[in-house]
Enzyme design. Structure first.
Site, PDB file in Angstrom:
ATOM      1  N   LYS A 104       0.860  -1.162  -0.148  1.00 12.06           N
ATOM      2  CA  LYS A 104      -0.158  -0.091  -0.001  1.00 12.06           C
ATOM      3  C   LYS A 104       0.770   1.446   0.102  1.00 12.06           C
ATOM      4  O   LYS A 104       0.481   2.334  -0.558  1.00 12.06           O
ATOM      5  CB  LYS A 104      -0.887   0.136   1.284  1.00 12.06           C
ATOM      6  CG  LYS A 104      -1.977  -0.998   1.263  1.00 12.06           C
ATOM      7  CD  LYS A 104      -3.369  -0.103   0.536  1.00 12.06           C
ATOM      8  CE  LYS A 104      -4.243  -1.383  -0.071  1.00 12.06           C
ATOM      9  NZ  LYS A 104      -4.952  -2.150   0.770  1.00 12.06           N
ATOM     10  N   LYS A 134      -3.447 -12.144  -7.616  1.00 15.91           N
ATOM     11  CA  LYS A 134      -5.020 -12.617  -7.131  1.00 15.91           C
ATOM     12  C   LYS A 134      -5.815 -11.625  -7.744  1.00 15.91           C
ATOM     13  O   LYS A 134      -5.621 -10.526  -7.861  1.00 15.91           O
ATOM     14  CB  LYS A 134      -4.918 -12.495  -5.604  1.00 15.91           C
ATOM     15  CG  LYS A 134      -4.417 -11.316  -5.130  1.00 15.91           C
ATOM     16  CD  LYS A 134      -5.160 -10.902  -3.532  1.00 15.91           C
ATOM     17  CE  LYS A 134      -4.948  -9.505  -3.272  1.00 15.91           C
ATOM     18  NZ  LYS A 134      -5.647  -9.172  -2.028  1.00 15.91           N
ATOM     19  N   LYS A 168     -10.156  -5.858  -6.809  1.00 17.66           N
ATOM     20  CA  LYS A 168     -10.799  -4.669  -7.435  1.00 17.66           C
ATOM     21  C   LYS A 168      -9.433  -3.617  -7.792  1.00 17.66           C
ATOM     22  O   LYS A 168      -9.794  -3.097  -8.811  1.00 17.66           O
ATOM     23  CB  LYS A 168     -11.738  -4.024  -6.708  1.00 17.66           C
ATOM     24  CG  LYS A 168     -13.118  -4.485  -6.567  1.00 17.66           C
ATOM     25  CD  LYS A 168     -13.932  -4.248  -5.659  1.00 17.66           C
ATOM     26  CE  LYS A 168     -13.763  -5.196  -4.408  1.00 17.66           C
ATOM     27  NZ  LYS A 168     -14.713  -5.090  -3.140  1.00 17.66           N
TER      28      LYS A 168
HETATM   29  P1  TYM Z   1     -10.996  -8.121   1.866  1.00 16.89           P
HETATM   30  O1  TYM Z   1     -12.320  -7.348   1.956  1.00 16.89           O
HETATM   31  O2  TYM Z   1      -9.925  -7.393   1.159  1.00 16.89           O
HETATM   32  O3  TYM Z   1     -11.519  -9.442   1.390  1.00 16.89           O
HETATM   33  C1  TYM Z   1     -12.363 -10.349   2.248  1.00 16.89           C
HETATM   34  C2  TYM Z   1     -12.072 -11.851   1.976  1.00 16.89           C
HETATM   35  O4  TYM Z   1     -11.907 -12.183   0.662  1.00 16.89           O
HETATM   36  C3  TYM Z   1     -10.786 -12.859   0.441  1.00 16.89           C
HETATM   37  N1  TYM Z   1     -10.110 -12.450  -0.975  1.00 16.89           N
HETATM   38  C4  TYM Z   1      -9.869 -13.636  -1.616  1.00 16.89           C
HETATM   39  N2  TYM Z   1      -9.603 -14.789  -1.363  1.00 16.89           N
HETATM   40  C5  TYM Z   1      -9.166 -15.613  -2.451  1.00 16.89           C
HETATM   41  N3  TYM Z   1      -8.484 -14.888  -3.558  1.00 16.89           N
HETATM   42  C6  TYM Z   1      -8.930 -13.868  -3.705  1.00 16.89           C
HETATM   43  N4  TYM Z   1      -8.357 -13.057  -5.084  1.00 16.89           N
HETATM   44  C7  TYM Z   1      -9.414 -12.961  -3.006  1.00 16.89           C
HETATM   45  N5  TYM Z   1      -9.323 -11.431  -2.694  1.00 16.89           N
HETATM   46  C8  TYM Z   1      -9.987 -11.483  -1.506  1.00 16.89           C
HETATM   47  C9  TYM Z   1      -9.699 -12.447   1.556  1.00 16.89           C
HETATM   48  O5  TYM Z   1      -8.804 -13.077   2.164  1.00 16.89           O
HETATM   49  C10 TYM Z   1     -10.587 -11.951   2.622  1.00 16.89           C
HETATM   50  O6  TYM Z   1     -11.007 -13.116   3.534  1.00 16.89           O
HETATM   51  N6  TYM Z   1      -8.634  -7.464   6.149  1.00 16.89           N
HETATM   52  C11 TYM Z   1      -9.729  -8.291   5.701  1.00 16.89           C
HETATM   53  C12 TYM Z   1     -10.906  -7.998   6.228  1.00 16.89           C
HETATM   54  C13 TYM Z   1     -11.036  -8.026   7.782  1.00 16.89           C
HETATM   55  C14 TYM Z   1     -10.839  -9.305   8.439  1.00 16.89           C
HETATM   56  C15 TYM Z   1     -10.925  -9.038   9.800  1.00 16.89           C
HETATM   57  C16 TYM Z   1     -10.957 -10.664   8.028  1.00 16.89           C
HETATM   58  C17 TYM Z   1     -11.060  -6.978   8.527  1.00 16.89           C
HETATM   59  N7  TYM Z   1     -10.790  -7.742  10.043  1.00 16.89           N
HETATM   60  C18 TYM Z   1     -10.937  -9.939  10.462  1.00 16.89           C
HETATM   61  C19 TYM Z   1     -10.849 -11.714   8.998  1.00 16.89           C
HETATM   62  C20 TYM Z   1     -10.817 -11.209  10.236  1.00 16.89           C
HETATM   63  C21 TYM Z   1      -9.779  -7.927   4.089  1.00 16.89           C
HETATM   64  O7  TYM Z   1      -9.262  -6.821   3.705  1.00 16.89           O
HETATM   65  O8  TYM Z   1     -10.573  -8.360   3.441  1.00 16.89           O
END
Ligand code: TYM
Length: 335
Positions: A112, A195, A198
């Site tokens: 980031k 991966k 967006k």
């Molecule tokens: P976020 O919003 O980026 O993504 C949500 C979930 O989707 C999964 N994900 C993917 N898995 C496989 N392949 C991909 N291309 C892909 N893109 C997204 C992410 O691994 C995630 O599980 N930090 C987290 C949100 C969060 C969270 C937490 C998760 C905040 N607090 C506590 C678990 C526990 C996030 O940015 O997810």
């Protein structure tokens, strides 16, 4: 005691295939078997400074998608992160024992910092601490997430263990990244990179409510090998990505057929993409219908969020009462 499940998704727009196969699909199974907390990580999304209108719209959308895709508010707890001020309090406390060096070394932070040099805010730096607070507030042990979150989970274990050690308590379990399959999932995007995300642009991403036309267009335009088909049987990353996507939605015999064609050096990527587009449409169609219907008809989203917040706060309060007592807050007359 049964393990607690916790996970969240940031409201940064519509859910996509990566969110579904990396995380959400596991939510559906886990809600049947465990005490599960699934939230919308609206605090986390503030690192990119959304307008209030955009944030409100995205949060509503993700709640609708959670419900449309099968989360049952009676079986699990569905809530907004910002409805739990206890999480913010635990975040503050964990921050006191989170060190600059370790936070700066986190891959997602470095990434980031590189891609948005004008907005390297403290929220980005302490993102893993807030994530740890999300999980530890319910004393979560199983965290269904995609592969990209593995390092964040390692940090959550570090912060929880550090608290336990510092105060000589056994309060927090060690949260583990979890997938029903053998390993954590990484869904690739359509543009030949890593991966699906967006931030890699619209062309990279397949949304769960993608229209049939856009879906087909995006897949037919996906990056594959150009020119001569390879004859050494080794797949380029872009081609491997297409096979990985097929692995999610195509039948095994279809995948074997294209694997064989590739091995023989006679694969036609146009045919592969056409097949992938067809099978993807079969997969997406019912999800699209459910999401569209829920967004148009469900007037109960506020009620669902309020109900979830109440349940989540009960659990959070229990943890925070212990945390505050452990630290030495309150009860001045006791010692
Ligand atoms: P976020 O919003 O980026 O993504 C949500 C979930 O989707 C999964 N994900 C993917 N898995 C496989 N392949 C991909 N291309 C892909 N893109 C997204 C992410 O691994 C995630 O599980 N930090 C987290 C949100 C969060 C969270 C937490 C998760 C905040 N607090 C506590 C678990 C526990 C996030 O940015 O997810």
């Amino acid at each position: 005691m049964k393990e607690i499940v916790v996970s969240g998704i940031r409201p940064t727009g519509k859910l996509h295939l990566g969110n579904y196969f990396g995380a959400f699909k596991n939510f559906l199974t886990l809600q049947e078997q465990f005490d599960s907390y699934f939230f919308i990580a609206d605090y986390h999304s503030l690192t990119t400074h959304p307008t209030p209108g955009d944030l409100r719209g995205s949060v509503r959308r993700v709640i609708a998608e959670y419900i449309a895709l099968g989360l049952d508010p009676e079986k699990c707890t569905v809530y907004l992160q910002s409805d739990l001020p206890e999480t913010a309090e635990l975040y503050l406390i964990l921050n006191m024992n989170a060190y600059l060096g370790e936070l700066e070394r986190v891959t997602s932070f470095k990434e980031k910092a590189r891609t948005q040099p004008n907005n390297i805010n403290a929220g980005l730096l302490t993102y893993p601490v807030l994530m740890a607070a999300d999980i530890l507030i319910h004393r979560g042990a199983k965290v269904p997430v995609g592969k990209d979150q593995e390092q964040h989970l390692e940090m959550a274990r570090t912060f929880g263990n550090r608290f336990n050690r510092l105060y000589e308590v056994d309060l927090f379990p060690e949260p583990m990244a979890f997938s029903m399959g053998e390993s954590l999932v990484k869904v690739p995007g359509l543009t030949g990179g890593g991966k699906m995300s967006k931030s890699a642009g619209e062309a990279d991403t397949i949304y769960l409510d993608e229209s049939p036309e856009t879906l087909k267009k995006k897949i037919m335009k996906a990056v594959s090998d150009s020119g001569e088909a390879s004859t050494d049987g080794i797949k380029s990353q872009a081609v491997q990505n297409l096979f990985d996507l097929m692995g999610l939605v195509c039948k095994p015999d279809v995948i074997s057929f294209f694997n064989e064609e590739h091995a023989q050096g006679r694969i036609r990527y146009g045919d592969l993409k056409k097949q992938l587009a067809e099978d993807m449409e079969t997969f997406v169609a019912p999800l699209r219908d459910a999401i569209t219907y829920t967004l148009a008809n469900d007037k109960k989203l506020d009620e669902i969020a309020a109900y979830g917040a109440e349940k989540a706060r009960k659990s959070a309060k229990k943890t925070m009462d212990i945390v505050r007592d452990t630290i030495g807050f309150k009860q001045i007359s006791r010692d």
